[in-house]
Design an enzyme around this catalytic site. Sequence first.
Site: not given
Length: 143
Positions: A47, A40, A43
């Site tokens: 991630h 989403m 980051l």
Amino acid sequence: MEAGDKRGKMKTISTIAEYRAWRKSLKLESGELVGFFPTMGALHMGHMDLAKAAKAKCKVVVSSIFVNPAQFAPHEDFGSYPRQQEEDLAKLEAEGVDMVFLPTKDMMYPDGFDTYVESAVGSERNEGAVRPHFFKGVATVCC
């Protein structure tokens, strides 16, 4: 076949048709993999670890950035979720991600959308313990 915006070597694609055309254009040998990890945005190191792991195992790495409204309850502020697309794209490119899918809400949840995926096992733990709607949104957008 070229599709989407080129950011150095990393591409950004915004439609399903563009993604399909790009995916068909890949020349993969038998056993070579395409790794995908959805996000989403906003980051963080977790991630980046996913990007590194995918790069280590896969010939091609794809990510997505989509702030999924189905992961927010009515009392949560979807509008204030951090959106820093340019910064996020730079991070993904620095990790060697090959393509980022940037869908819109209308593409993911078109008018009349009424099908959701719910997990009967495990969704009551972790984030689901305090946000019971959360995994319904995650499972729906990922499946």
